[in-house]
Design an enzyme around this catalytic site. Structure first.
Site, short mmCIF file in Angstrom:
data_model
loop_
_atom_site.label_atom_id
_atom_site.label_comp_id
_atom_site.label_asym_id
_atom_site.label_seq_id
_atom_site.Cartn_x
_atom_site.Cartn_y
_atom_site.Cartn_z
CG ASP A 98 1.54 13.42 7.92
OD1 ASP A 98 2.23 13.19 6.89
OD2 ASP A 98 1.75 14.37 8.69
CB VAL A 99 3.05 8.81 4.19
CG1 VAL A 99 1.89 7.86 3.93
CG2 VAL A 99 3.05 9.96 3.18
N GLY A 141 -0.55 8.37 -1.48
CA GLY A 141 -0.97 9.47 -2.33
C GLY A 141 -1.85 9.01 -3.47
CE1 TYR A 180 7.95 16.91 -6.11
CE2 TYR A 180 9.10 17.30 -8.18
CZ TYR A 180 8.13 16.64 -7.46
OH TYR A 180 7.33 15.69 -8.07
CB SER A 184 10.45 14.09 -10.22
OG SER A 184 10.27 15.18 -11.09
CE LYS A 244 9.12 13.58 -6.17
NZ LYS A 244 8.28 12.45 -5.75
#
Length: 253
Positions: free
Chosen positions: A63-64, A13, A154, A142, A158
């Site tokens: 695409d990871v 990224g 998300y 995060s 994280k």
């Protein structure tokens, strides 16, 4: 092989924002850097930044979240630069919805890109680190890992990164490999600006709201996160592993 003889890093990224800042900081610290993103052409500015510092750079399209793409991408890095001993898992996306409105696709995409990718990339690269007898894995978590309204997917990803990081630290330490996580707070990037656009509010309004929970008097910048990553990558940090460092301008735990 020692850390100084195999200074090759991968940043996922890395086309813009925090990833680009990390790639540039690693180049400043003497690393050749491979930048993996969906679009190799989008990494051109990051590549130029690394090369301007006298280091080699390579942009790899992958695409990871895809197992074969990760294998092919890491192989391209080995062919183009050499075996990596530093991995920074930074790739991430958001699809914000409240729990009641979140689709399974919203959930899967965010979990795959933010969490599955960390597993796939780390699994693929750790063999090169073992062969070198030295390695650094730094994963981007995060403050959302502590919970945030509208980001169940998300937050789960994280928080999962933190558990995965600690487990990797336990399993890989005897090979000279450390694994740590950096958990950013609010950082001014294109991504956070795009969030404001989707919300239909001025970006400054978002900044003002976030500043209510930031106590150092300013929002975060990509370089703040890059500096934290650089600490964990440094060979002198060999006795620090399995840690989560919140870089948020306020105490977090």
């Amino acid at each position: 092989m020692t850390a100084s003889s195999n200074r090759i890093a991968i940043v996922t990224g890395g086309a813009r924002g925090i990833g680009a800042a990390i790639a540039t900081r690693l180049a400043t610290d003497g690393y050749d850097v491979a930048v993996i993103d969906l679009d190799a052409d989008a990494c051109s500015e990051t590549v130029k930044s690394v090369e301007s510092l006298g280091r080699r750079a390579l942009a790899v399209a992958a695409d990871v979240a895809d197992e074969q793409a990760v294998r092919d991408g890491v192989a391209a890095v080995v062919d183009g630069l050499g075996a990596p001993t530093v991995l920074v898992n930074n790739a991430g996306v958001i699809r914000d919805r409240t729990l009641a409105k979140m689709s399974l696709d919203d959930w899967n995409v965010v979990i795959d890109v933010n969490l599955r990718s960390v597993f796939l990339m780390s699994r693929e690269v750790q063999g090169h680190m073992r062969a070198a007898g030295w390695g650094r894995i730094v994963n981007l978590s995060s403050i959302a890992a502590l919970g945030v309204v509208g980001e169940a997917n998300y937050a789960a990803a994280k928080a999962g990164i933190q558990g995965l990081t600690k487990t990797m630290a336990l399993e890989l330490g005897r090979f000279g490999i450390t694994a740590n996580a950096v958990a950013p707070g609010f950082v001014v990037t294109d991504m956070t600006r795009e969030v404001a656009i989707r919300m239909g509010v001025p970006f400054q309004q978002v900044v003002d709201e976030m500043m209510k929970t930031i106590h150092v008097g300013r929002p975060g910048e990509p370089d703040d996160i890059a500096n934290a990553v650089a600490f964990f990558v440094d060979p002198r940090s060999s006795f620090v592993t399995g840690q989560v460092l919140y870089v948020a301008g306020s105490p977090r735990c």
